[in-house]
Design a protein around this motif. Structure first.
Motif, PDB file in Angstrom:
ATOM      1  N   GLN A  72       0.830  -1.203   0.000  1.00 30.56           N
ATOM      2  CA  GLN A  72       0.000   0.000   0.000  1.00 30.56           C
ATOM      3  C   GLN A  72       0.870   1.262   0.000  1.00 30.56           C
ATOM      4  O   GLN A  72       0.592   2.238  -0.714  1.00 30.56           O
ATOM      5  CB  GLN A  72      -0.919  -0.005   1.223  1.00 30.56           C
ATOM      6  N   ALA A  75       2.226   1.706  -3.423  1.00 27.21           N
ATOM      7  CA  ALA A  75       1.208   2.241  -4.334  1.00 27.21           C
ATOM      8  C   ALA A  75       0.978   3.723  -4.094  1.00 27.21           C
ATOM      9  O   ALA A  75       0.857   4.522  -5.036  1.00 27.21           O
ATOM     10  CB  ALA A  75      -0.099   1.456  -4.159  1.00 27.21           C
ATOM     11  N   ASP A  76       0.905   4.130  -2.808  1.00 29.51           N
ATOM     12  CA  ASP A  76       0.729   5.545  -2.484  1.00 29.51           C
ATOM     13  C   ASP A  76       1.893   6.376  -3.009  1.00 29.51           C
ATOM     14  O   ASP A  76       1.708   7.484  -3.536  1.00 29.51           O
ATOM     15  CB  ASP A  76       0.589   5.727  -0.967  1.00 29.51           C
ATOM     16  N   GLN A  78       3.859   5.652  -5.517  1.00 31.56           N
ATOM     17  CA  GLN A  78       3.780   5.718  -6.974  1.00 31.56           C
ATOM     18  C   GLN A  78       2.718   6.720  -7.425  1.00 31.56           C
ATOM     19  O   GLN A  78       2.921   7.475  -8.387  1.00 31.56           O
ATOM     20  CB  GLN A  78       3.483   4.324  -7.531  1.00 31.56           C
ATOM     21  N   ASN A  79       1.576   6.747  -6.739  1.00 30.20           N
ATOM     22  CA  ASN A  79       0.537   7.719  -7.067  1.00 30.20           C
ATOM     23  C   ASN A  79       1.022   9.142  -6.850  1.00 30.20           C
ATOM     24  O   ASN A  79       0.774  10.043  -7.654  1.00 30.20           O
ATOM     25  CB  ASN A  79      -0.716   7.459  -6.232  1.00 30.20           C
ATOM     26  N   LEU A  80       1.704   9.369  -5.723  1.00 31.27           N
ATOM     27  CA  LEU A  80       2.240  10.703  -5.440  1.00 31.27           C
ATOM     28  C   LEU A  80       3.253  11.118  -6.494  1.00 31.27           C
ATOM     29  O   LEU A  80       3.261  12.266  -6.954  1.00 31.27           O
ATOM     30  CB  LEU A  80       2.871  10.708  -4.048  1.00 31.27           C
ATOM     31  N   ALA A  82       3.341  10.105  -9.559  1.00 31.07           N
ATOM     32  CA  ALA A  82       2.610  10.402 -10.793  1.00 31.07           C
ATOM     33  C   ALA A  82       1.994  11.792 -10.737  1.00 31.07           C
ATOM     34  O   ALA A  82       2.021  12.551 -11.720  1.00 31.07           O
ATOM     35  CB  ALA A  82       1.532   9.344 -11.021  1.00 31.07           C
ATOM     36  N   LEU A  83       1.427  12.154  -9.565  1.00 30.05           N
ATOM     37  CA  LEU A  83       0.853  13.490  -9.410  1.00 30.05           C
ATOM     38  C   LEU A  83       1.913  14.564  -9.550  1.00 30.05           C
ATOM     39  O   LEU A  83       1.704  15.607 -10.202  1.00 30.05           O
ATOM     40  CB  LEU A  83       0.158  13.602  -8.045  1.00 30.05           C
TER      41      LEU A  83
END
Length: 331
Positions: A72, A75-76, A78-80, A82-83
């Motif tokens: 998790q 994933a967080d 990676q999302n950050l 990407a943002l």
């Protein structure tokens, strides 16, 4: 005679039996030891593996939870990432444009400062020269006022009504009053914006009769007059010449302004030259005078527009029999 008895040989003696018995006994003992120890080792090994399995079984849920938590977090992250990458991509052009704007603004500010300094020196030199000429050659009565010829019978005012001029509007109104007073009596007056819009639409294309009452009405209307302006006098000048030029009339145009936002000074000069030819006496049909207001010099970085206006009006006045005057202050 006695019979000799044969000596009897015993095959299995006691020593031999002892040896055999001892060997069998040793083998039996070995078999007993092996049979007894083998289940013990096997059982002990089974107990150890079972304990290990129980321990791992107890730890497995915790390990699974830790793995899920790490997944998790990954994933967080990676999302950050990407943002952040998306924001960088979105903001990169703006950052480059802002940097270019800052550099251009700094360059413009430096150029404006240099121009303002040079203009101040030129204004001082011009004022000194005007004072010297006035002392040597006084102006004839009713012919020159402040270096501007006032021999016209008809006068047109083309006035910049932009925001920068509105900020010093009382000064503009007082200057209009002073110019009118320099002409005690004329045959006609007209007032237009720098866009060519008439102050009095009912007099569009016509001369406003010159009377004391009309002059007061013009000044009163002027106090609140604010039509749209693009800070470029060229449209008003062209409209005034095309609407009112007359070889039988002596006409002067007074251009009030502080800025020129047009694309080219030379294009305006060429247009005016084509519609304001010289008459039989070699003079242009319409005189063009300019009065420059220094309102932009109080605005950082805006002095370049005032320089362009002064350049335009100086050349227009020089080529069309007029005079350009730059006011030293807004008071």
């Amino acid at each position: 005679m006695k019979r000799r008895r044969r000596k009897e040989h015993e095959v299995f003696s006691l020593s031999f039996l002892d040896a055999i018995s001892g060997g069998f006994g040793a083998i039996v003992m070995l078999l007993v030891i092996v049979k007894v120890a083998e289940p013990t080792v096997t059982r002990d090994r089974g107990i150890g593996l079972e304990n290990t399995a129980i321990t791992l079984a107890k730890e497995l849920p915790e390990l699974e939870q830790r793995i899920k938590s790490q997944q998790q977090q990954l994933a967080d992250t990676q999302n950050l990432l990407a943002l952040v990458q998306r924001d960088v991509t979105r903001l990169a052009p703006g950052a480059a444009a802002a940097r270019s704007e800052r550099e251009a603004a700094a360059l413009t500010a430096r150029a404006a400062t240099t121009i303002e300094q040079r203009l101040a020196v030129a204004r001082q030199e011009l004022t000194a020269e005007m004072l010297r000429l006035q002392a040597v050659r006084p102006a004839a009565a009713n012919q020159l006022v402040g270096g501007i010829p006032v021999d016209s019978e008809y006068i047109i005012f083309v006035i910049d009504t932009s925001g920068s001029m509105q900020s010093i509007w009382p000064t503009v109104v007082r200057t209009l009053d002073k110019v009118l007073n320099a002409y005690p009596k004329v045959k006609g007056v007209q007032v237009m914006s720098d866009m060519g819009e008439y102050m009095y639409s009912q007099y569009a294309g016509q001369w406003i009769p010159d009377t004391p009452g009309r002059r007061r009405a013009v000044l009163q209307r002027m106090a609140s007059w604010a039509p749209f302006s693009n800070s470029s006098p060229s449209e008003g000048i062209v409209a005034a010449i095309r609407s009112f030029h007359d070889p039988d009339k002596r006409i002067s145009i007074y251009v009030f302004g502080d800025d020129f936002t047009g694309a080219s000074v030379q294009s305006v000069l060429n247009t005016v030259a084509s519609i304001n030819p010289r008459g039989r006496d070699g003079k242009p049909l319409v005189r063009i005078h300019g009065i420059g207001f220094p309102s932009l010099f109080s605005m950082p970085g805006a002095g370049a527009g005032a320089i362009r206006f002064a350049t335009l009006m100086h050349n227009l006045a020089s080529e069309n029999g007029g005079t350009f005057v730059g006011l030293p202050s807004t008071r």
